[in-house]
Scaffold this active site. Sequence first.
Site, PDB file in Angstrom:
ATOM      1  N   TRP A   1      -4.171  11.925  15.071  1.00  0.00           N
ATOM      2  CA  TRP A   1      -2.836  11.329  14.906  1.00  0.00           C
ATOM      3  C   TRP A   1      -1.755  12.363  15.238  1.00  0.00           C
ATOM      4  O   TRP A   1      -0.723  12.037  15.816  1.00  0.00           O
ATOM      5  CB  TRP A   1      -2.675  10.821  13.475  1.00  0.00           C
ATOM      6  N   HIS A   2      -2.043  13.609  14.896  1.00  0.00           N
ATOM      7  CA  HIS A   2      -1.038  14.650  15.144  1.00  0.00           C
ATOM      8  C   HIS A   2      -0.879  14.973  16.623  1.00  0.00           C
ATOM      9  O   HIS A   2       0.175  15.418  17.055  1.00  0.00           O
ATOM     10  CB  HIS A   2      -1.398  15.944  14.385  1.00  0.00           C
ATOM     11  N   GLY A   3      -1.898  14.781  17.388  1.00  0.00           N
ATOM     12  CA  GLY A   3      -1.770  15.079  18.813  1.00  0.00           C
ATOM     13  C   GLY A   3      -3.062  14.846  19.546  1.00  0.00           C
ATOM     14  O   GLY A   3      -4.149  14.942  18.964  1.00  0.00           O
TER      15      GLY A   3
ATOM     16  N   PHE B   1       4.892  14.483  16.997  1.00  0.00           N
ATOM     17  CA  PHE B   1       3.808  13.578  16.608  1.00  0.00           C
ATOM     18  C   PHE B   1       4.309  12.155  16.568  1.00  0.00           C
ATOM     19  O   PHE B   1       3.627  11.223  16.502  1.00  0.00           O
ATOM     20  CB  PHE B   1       3.232  13.984  15.255  1.00  0.00           C
TER      21      PHE B   1
END
Lengths: 518, 397
Positions: free
Chosen positions: A328-330, A518
Amino acid sequence: MLFNSFPFIFAFLPVVLVGFFVLARVSDRLAAGWLALASLVFYGWWDARYVALLLASIGTNFALGSSIARQRESRGPQGGRALLAVAIVVNLALLAYFKYTLFFLANLQALTGHAGPLPDIVLPLGISFFTFTQIAFLVDAQRGLAREYNFTHYTLFVTWFPHLIAGPILHHREMMPQFRQRATYTLSWENIAVGLTMFSVGLFKKTVIADDMAGFATPAFSAAAAGTPLTLLEAWGAALAYTFQIYFDFSGYTDMALGASRMFGIVLPLNFNSPYKARSIIDFWRRWHITLSRFLRDYVYIALGGNRKTSARRFANLLATMLIGGLWHGAAWTFVVWGGLHGIYLIVNHGWRSLRSRLGLASLPGGRALATLTTFVAVVVAWVFFRAPDLATAGNVIAGMAGQHGIVLPLHWQPSAEGVAAWLANHGVKFAEMAHFNRVAQSNWLCFLLAICWLSPNTQQMLAAYRPALMTAGYGELGSAGYLTWQPSVVWLSALVPLGLVALVSIHRYSEFIYFRF
Amino acid sequence: MRARTFSLTYGGVILLLFGSFGLFNLIVDPFWFFREVEIEGFNRDKPKAPGNERLVKPALVAKLRPEAVIVGSSFAEIGLPPLHGGFTRNGRLASFNLGLPAATWNEVYCLAMFTLRQPHLQRLVVGVSGVDSGPCPTDDQLAKADYGKLLFSRTALDASRDTLRRQGGVQAMTREGLWYYVRYDADLQTDNEIVGNFALEFRRALCPSADELPRPLDSTRITKAPLAAGQAAGLRNLIRLALQRKVELVLLLYPTHVLFNEIVRRCEGPEGHWNWLWQAVAVADEETGGLSPLIQVWDFFGYGPQNTERMHAGKPMRERQWQDFGHFNEEVGAAAFDAIFLGDTRYGTRVTVANFDQVVARTEEERRVFLAANEWVLPELSELMRRARALPPTAPR
């Protein structure tokens, strides 16, 4: 538009604030509409083309959510589940297209050895946040927890500018009642004072501390990325500098988001609660990015079965949840490793707890401090993967932290170490000029910030008497700040003015918040 | 205290202090951008203007609208005098030095293109160190001053404070953007200190073959094949725009110190300089269809008196022509401008396709005569290499 910019602080925020309370005298609906419009302007400041995407996402999700709620109402608890599945797929497809297409294609090309041009896809700002916010709404609609369907309020709930770009990830049920309340539309000087305080503290954290830390972390990580082997002190210096950069960046952003929102009388959920004071990784995730953590718990971990099956299944669920959290962060393997590491940490943590309770082990003296230190070190190691542009760079830094690239101390320390010089030399310790560790400024900053993170109360604790944030059940409470408890007083005013001024004059270094990516 | 009083007082005090802060920086004007208040002994000297050129100089070109501009790296910023009578047509042209320290060729190219698009420009001197072009910021980006940083930043406050403290000392930069660099540095005056400064610059040019005597020039190795249309796009764009805007464009190849010439000869070969000078000359010839009075290529490479100052000259820095082997002082630049704008034939050469071979041959002869007459060159070169090699890898300047 960035919170840490003059246009936001001296133009956007005051104009929207004044406009809101003027319009609120005429109509609550009009004032809410004004905030929604202002939020779209805030978003469009970055790239107006993506406002259409945001509006399309809002319109589609509102329509789907309303239909799901109607189906549930007419068909009972199972009603709307098929439509919910479709709606989630639509949202995830949008997120996947913008965020993961390039990652997928690049890996596919690497696997097949067939290199070709990659499409030019720009990641819309905050897409992960507004997608997750709306998925939560859809699930809540199917569960019968989202009860209000006012389009203006819904638009405001999704676009509300303090949270739009980098969270907190909001729950429909937390926000809609606030948009409905008459009190929200009435000017409260207490809200303004609390909001100004939180915003100023957050600005200081960002522009003074986080950006200064970036000045230490960035060159060292860049050197590591270029293949320079970092020595022990340089590697730890870089990892710790980033550890504090991301802490004060995200904590500063969160304070500013909560503060800006509070000026309008809208209280956002607590998102950050002194995470480096955590005594375990479980505790860490109850303090760091709380709203993401609860989203992952409520909508991923529990959906996967949570702890309702076997221990092995529970651990697998934990690992899967954290891997998803990492992604989800990257879209990069470094984030996957970061998520995986935290997944493993959590498994070890749960395993240890269960073993300890089975064996009936008592706490050791100094155990709490040791637990905090162990948790902190584990978090620092994981941040290396979070920060590094690729796994090779992360490997370089980690190897340096493990002493694999030698131990070099600043040349300036050599005279003080004369008594043990021979012993140090026998153990491979050298003295030299250090390119990627600032002997004075970096050491002092790191010690000072560690003390702040471990010993001082956080902004929300200082303001606890004024309900600075919405609390989430199961995620701890705000402790007391003791003599640092905030109140509108001359003393606090005298402290806040220099802090606010220094924060303002440190703005010139343009720097985005890390979580904007993000 | 009531929340209302707290909020209003906090907001009011912050606004007041913040405004005062901006006003203070505007008055002191440490980067020489606003130019509203200039008082001797108060803020006339600008010790913090050097190092912050990128913040103000491009925007100043748009703001001040100079008619004669110098664009280049620190060599241009330190060595080319914007107030030279020939350059300014005896003061009739408002002039400015847009030299930036450590500017890459692409940066110079972008600034030169930006300057050429300014409506008042009549004359442009570009210090050439490349021929190609790369992506550039937009003119709006270059012309836009960062008022936040100029007025409301810690950098500005620190610079204002230093400006007030350091009045009455040695001037760091002129109003027109000429930088004095380390010319008046009190710690850099003896021969030994100055050689150290040379060595710092010299280190970058060293190569494994630096100790060997160079082979003689082989003119057949000078590539004079016609350039493809896409080659040297940077120079072509500059020349085309100058012709279109009817601006006098001088492409200036910087003066180079003989010690630098000799090390380049050993490391890049004796033909290195000529190969790339040919590119500049050939492009100018192609783009102008022969000779155009508007476009000129001038070369100041060579072994004449301006380029041959000894490191061990027994003179303090302020009296020297060269601060290190790359940075010449304004006296050398003035001699170059005398040649370009006043027709003095004692220094440099306007190079064309027609006289290129003559220039090469003449310079080679100059070199032979110079080296025969100056036995100090090789020992100084060896000394310089020794000093440069002894420097720690990250020695601070």
